[in-house]
Design a protein around this motif. Sequence first.
Motif, PDB file in Angstrom:
ATOM      1  N   LEU A 121       6.899  53.350  19.424  1.00  0.00           N
ATOM      2  CA  LEU A 121       5.890  54.388  19.233  1.00  0.00           C
ATOM      3  C   LEU A 121       4.490  53.815  19.402  1.00  0.00           C
ATOM      4  O   LEU A 121       4.177  52.751  18.864  1.00  0.00           O
ATOM      5  CB  LEU A 121       6.035  54.970  17.817  1.00  0.00           C
ATOM      6  N   SER A 122       3.653  54.534  20.136  1.00  0.00           N
ATOM      7  CA  SER A 122       2.257  54.166  20.320  1.00  0.00           C
ATOM      8  C   SER A 122       1.389  54.996  19.380  1.00  0.00           C
ATOM      9  O   SER A 122       1.695  56.159  19.114  1.00  0.00           O
ATOM     10  CB  SER A 122       1.850  54.422  21.770  1.00  0.00           C
ATOM     11  N   ARG A 123       0.314  54.410  18.929  1.00  0.00           N
ATOM     12  CA  ARG A 123      -0.596  55.121  18.013  1.00  0.00           C
ATOM     13  C   ARG A 123      -1.540  56.082  18.728  1.00  0.00           C
ATOM     14  O   ARG A 123      -2.227  56.864  18.068  1.00  0.00           O
ATOM     15  CB  ARG A 123      -1.409  54.113  17.212  1.00  0.00           C
ATOM     16  N   VAL A 130       1.448  60.055  15.768  1.00  0.00           N
ATOM     17  CA  VAL A 130       2.085  58.975  15.007  1.00  0.00           C
ATOM     18  C   VAL A 130       2.949  59.561  13.902  1.00  0.00           C
ATOM     19  O   VAL A 130       4.079  59.099  13.674  1.00  0.00           O
ATOM     20  CB  VAL A 130       1.020  58.017  14.421  1.00  0.00           C
ATOM     21  N   ARG A 134       6.955  58.926  13.636  1.00  0.00           N
ATOM     22  CA  ARG A 134       7.569  58.324  12.444  1.00  0.00           C
ATOM     23  C   ARG A 134       8.606  59.253  11.829  1.00  0.00           C
ATOM     24  O   ARG A 134       9.649  58.798  11.349  1.00  0.00           O
ATOM     25  CB  ARG A 134       6.483  57.977  11.423  1.00  0.00           C
ATOM     26  N   LEU A 144      11.752  51.565  13.590  1.00  0.00           N
ATOM     27  CA  LEU A 144      10.475  51.884  14.224  1.00  0.00           C
ATOM     28  C   LEU A 144       9.805  50.615  14.724  1.00  0.00           C
ATOM     29  O   LEU A 144       9.679  49.638  13.989  1.00  0.00           O
ATOM     30  CB  LEU A 144       9.564  52.605  13.227  1.00  0.00           C
ATOM     31  N   HIS A 145       9.385  50.635  15.991  1.00  0.00           N
ATOM     32  CA  HIS A 145       8.644  49.528  16.587  1.00  0.00           C
ATOM     33  C   HIS A 145       7.256  50.047  16.938  1.00  0.00           C
ATOM     34  O   HIS A 145       7.092  50.850  17.855  1.00  0.00           O
ATOM     35  CB  HIS A 145       9.356  48.994  17.834  1.00  0.00           C
ATOM     36  N   ASP A 146       6.243  49.622  16.179  1.00  0.00           N
ATOM     37  CA  ASP A 146       4.863  50.061  16.371  1.00  0.00           C
ATOM     38  C   ASP A 146       4.252  49.294  17.537  1.00  0.00           C
ATOM     39  O   ASP A 146       4.093  48.078  17.487  1.00  0.00           O
ATOM     40  CB  ASP A 146       4.067  49.810  15.083  1.00  0.00           C
ATOM     41  N   GLY A 148       1.201  49.720  18.627  1.00  0.00           N
ATOM     42  CA  GLY A 148      -0.261  49.729  18.568  1.00  0.00           C
ATOM     43  C   GLY A 148      -0.798  50.840  19.459  1.00  0.00           C
ATOM     44  O   GLY A 148      -0.202  51.894  19.583  1.00  0.00           O
TER      45      GLY A 148
END
Length: 181
Positions: A121-123, A130, A134, A144-146, A148
Amino acid sequence: MSRLIIPGWQGSGAGHWQRRWLDVDADARIVEQDDWHAPDLEAWLQRLDAAVRRARQPTLVAHSLGVVLVAHYAKRFPRTPITGALLVAPADVESLPGEHPLAGFGSIPLDRLPFPSILALSRNDPYVSVERGRFFASRWGSELHDMGTAGHINTESGHGKWADGFRLAARLGNGTVQAAA
């Protein structure tokens, strides 16, 4: 084990990390659709089901609308031999107006996926907030892989070659990511 590459709307064109993946991974196959610009949920589900049934213990690598397709597929076919799914930049089709070409893929299934999954997931993704990303990860039981601020994790956001994607998919294949209980 094989990998099924599942593009989203417009098919992840030339230069996209999903298309480039095919150049370096002999075990990867793309799930082609008849019309990338006019998505039809039932037709796309049939194509995905045929590909899963032909594959040997597939790991799914889905992007954008392809992620929503995987959620629909898991709900309809919960007992297929999928070993895991890398879900990248899900498209929140429920936030689109009813006349949008992707609106036919709503409502998004929120059942736990019956296989391990990672949601990248991108912010600052313009197609999913976001908070919604989530929420999807939580409901689907996905790790979840953030990423950025990575945009839509596509060619336009600088992800033509995306080495992190290979590392995340490898984690699904080596058993370090477990399906949610």
